[in-house]
Write a protein that holds these residues in place. Structure first.
Motif, PDB file in Angstrom:
ATOM      1  N   SER A  56       0.841  -1.427  -0.099  1.00 40.61           N
ATOM      2  CA  SER A  56       0.144  -0.161   0.029  1.00 40.61           C
ATOM      3  C   SER A  56       0.818   1.352  -0.023  1.00 40.61           C
ATOM      4  N   THR A  57       2.046   1.142   0.466  1.00 42.71           N
ATOM      5  CA  THR A  57       3.022   2.255   0.507  1.00 42.71           C
ATOM      6  C   THR A  57       3.956   2.496  -0.719  1.00 42.71           C
ATOM      7  N   LYS A  58       3.926   1.571  -1.280  1.00 42.01           N
ATOM      8  CA  LYS A  58       4.992   1.376  -2.505  1.00 42.01           C
ATOM      9  C   LYS A  58       4.925   2.599  -3.683  1.00 42.01           C
ATOM     10  N   ASP A  59       3.743   2.923  -4.119  1.00 38.58           N
ATOM     11  CA  ASP A  59       3.521   3.587  -5.134  1.00 38.58           C
ATOM     12  C   ASP A  59       3.803   5.169  -4.855  1.00 38.58           C
ATOM     13  N   ARG A  60       3.342   5.435  -3.679  1.00 37.06           N
ATOM     14  CA  ARG A  60       3.801   6.696  -3.049  1.00 37.06           C
ATOM     15  C   ARG A  60       5.247   6.899  -2.942  1.00 37.06           C
ATOM     16  N   PHE A  61       5.913   5.910  -2.403  1.00 35.76           N
ATOM     17  CA  PHE A  61       7.193   5.996  -2.170  1.00 35.76           C
ATOM     18  C   PHE A  61       8.184   5.899  -3.148  1.00 35.76           C
ATOM     19  N   LYS A  62       7.541   5.276  -4.125  1.00 33.45           N
ATOM     20  CA  LYS A  62       8.256   5.425  -5.631  1.00 33.45           C
ATOM     21  C   LYS A  62       8.342   6.696  -6.142  1.00 33.45           C
ATOM     22  N   ARG A  63       7.157   7.284  -6.113  1.00 33.59           N
ATOM     23  CA  ARG A  63       7.132   8.917  -6.638  1.00 33.59           C
ATOM     24  C   ARG A  63       7.938   9.631  -6.137  1.00 33.59           C
ATOM     25  N   GLU A  64       8.381   9.566  -4.766  1.00 33.89           N
ATOM     26  CA  GLU A  64       9.432  10.320  -4.008  1.00 33.89           C
ATOM     27  C   GLU A  64      10.770  10.070  -4.729  1.00 33.89           C
ATOM     28  N   LEU A  65      11.073   9.020  -5.273  1.00 32.57           N
ATOM     29  CA  LEU A  65      12.383   8.693  -5.784  1.00 32.57           C
ATOM     30  C   LEU A  65      12.425   9.025  -7.440  1.00 32.57           C
ATOM     31  N   ASP A  66      12.740  10.217  -7.738  1.00 31.10           N
ATOM     32  CA  ASP A  66      12.413  10.794  -9.132  1.00 31.10           C
ATOM     33  C   ASP A  66      13.912  10.280  -9.953  1.00 31.10           C
ATOM     34  N   GLY A  67      13.569   9.191 -10.939  1.00 30.50           N
ATOM     35  CA  GLY A  67      14.825   8.963 -11.628  1.00 30.50           C
ATOM     36  C   GLY A  67      14.742   7.276 -11.723  1.00 30.50           C
ATOM     37  N   ILE A  68      13.924   6.630 -11.142  1.00 27.17           N
ATOM     38  CA  ILE A  68      13.932   5.060 -11.206  1.00 27.17           C
ATOM     39  C   ILE A  68      13.470   4.876 -12.699  1.00 27.17           C
ATOM     40  N   GLN A  69      14.048   3.712 -13.201  1.00 32.99           N
ATOM     41  CA  GLN A  69      14.020   3.333 -14.816  1.00 32.99           C
ATOM     42  C   GLN A  69      13.468   1.967 -14.778  1.00 32.99           C
ATOM     43  N   VAL A  70      13.702   1.142 -13.911  1.00 41.05           N
ATOM     44  CA  VAL A  70      12.872  -0.269 -13.936  1.00 41.05           C
ATOM     45  C   VAL A  70      12.584  -0.840 -12.748  1.00 41.05           C
ATOM     46  N   GLU A  71      11.395  -1.124 -12.549  1.00 40.82           N
ATOM     47  CA  GLU A  71      10.684  -1.700 -11.635  1.00 40.82           C
ATOM     48  C   GLU A  71      10.675  -3.121 -11.502  1.00 40.82           C
ATOM     49  N   LEU A  72      10.693  -3.797 -10.463  1.00 40.52           N
ATOM     50  CA  LEU A  72      11.013  -4.830 -10.185  1.00 40.52           C
ATOM     51  C   LEU A  72      10.344  -5.607  -8.939  1.00 40.52           C
ATOM     52  N   GLN A  73       9.360  -6.680  -8.825  1.00 43.54           N
ATOM     53  CA  GLN A  73       8.785  -6.970  -7.526  1.00 43.54           C
ATOM     54  C   GLN A  73       9.275  -8.548  -7.576  1.00 43.54           C
ATOM     55  N   ALA A  74       9.841  -8.719  -6.317  1.00 43.36           N
ATOM     56  CA  ALA A  74      10.153 -10.089  -5.887  1.00 43.36           C
ATOM     57  C   ALA A  74       9.723 -10.881  -4.749  1.00 43.36           C
ATOM     58  N   THR A  75       9.408 -12.023  -4.986  1.00 44.95           N
ATOM     59  CA  THR A  75       9.188 -12.725  -3.584  1.00 44.95           C
ATOM     60  C   THR A  75       9.884 -13.693  -3.340  1.00 44.95           C
ATOM     61  N   ASP A  76      10.840 -14.048  -3.956  1.00 41.00           N
ATOM     62  CA  ASP A  76      12.241 -14.887  -3.679  1.00 41.00           C
ATOM     63  C   ASP A  76      13.337 -14.686  -4.703  1.00 41.00           C
ATOM     64  N   PRO A  77      14.394 -14.948  -4.043  1.00 41.01           N
ATOM     65  CA  PRO A  77      15.548 -14.577  -4.817  1.00 41.01           C
ATOM     66  C   PRO A  77      15.813 -15.088  -6.361  1.00 41.01           C
ATOM     67  N   SER A  78      15.105 -16.086  -6.812  1.00 40.77           N
ATOM     68  CA  SER A  78      15.061 -16.383  -8.069  1.00 40.77           C
ATOM     69  C   SER A  78      14.192 -15.241  -9.213  1.00 40.77           C
TER      70      SER A  78
END
Length: 139
Positions: free
Chosen positions: A105-127
């Motif tokens: 629930s916090t991710k999108d707002r937090f990401k907006r604070e970090l201007d300059g992110i080029q690629v987003e990745l979501q991971a639930t395990d190291p693979s």
């Protein structure tokens, strides 16, 4: 400033350190943590420029959620040196449900604070965030 949906504020240090990573390349990566007691996203760890992707993945806790940014350097097929800043949402299957919901629930707002992110990745395990995946997403 709190997020109305999750109530999470973002510590100014998060933005400042991200700007240093982006502009000055002072860090290879930054790991962020939600401090539930103070309802704030904070910097948990700063990776030095000489640290590797393995160093980065090793500092993500196996049973707790985190956000992270990683500055990935690579060489293109045309032999050009490039860099991409990845935002990684680490949400292991073994973490608490409440924690997963809070980070989601916090991710999108937090990401907006970090201007300059080029690629987003979501991971639930190291693979799901292996070096092969990072390389494939960078190109």
């Amino acid at each position: 400033m709190a997020n109305s949906s999750s109530g999470m504020a973002v510590d100014d240090e998060c933005k400042l350190k991200f700007m240093e990573l982006k502009a000055k390349r002072n860090f290879r990566f930054i790991v962020f943590k939600i401090e539930e007691k103070v309802q704030q996203v904070t910097v948990e760890r700063l990776g030095q420029p000489n640290e590797s992707y393995d160093d980065f993945t090793e500092c993500l806790p196996p049973n707790e959620c985190r956000y992270a940014v990683f500055d990935f350097d690579f060489v293109t097929d045309e032999n050009c040196q490039k860099s991409k800043i990845f935002f990684i949402s680490w949400s292991p299957d073994t973490s608490r449900v409440r924690s997963k919901m809070l980070y989601a629930s916090t991710k999108d707002r937090f990401k907006r604070e970090l201007d300059g992110i080029q690629v987003e990745l979501q991971a639930t395990d190291p693979s799901e965030m292996s070096m092969d995946i990072i390389k494939a997403r960078a190109f």
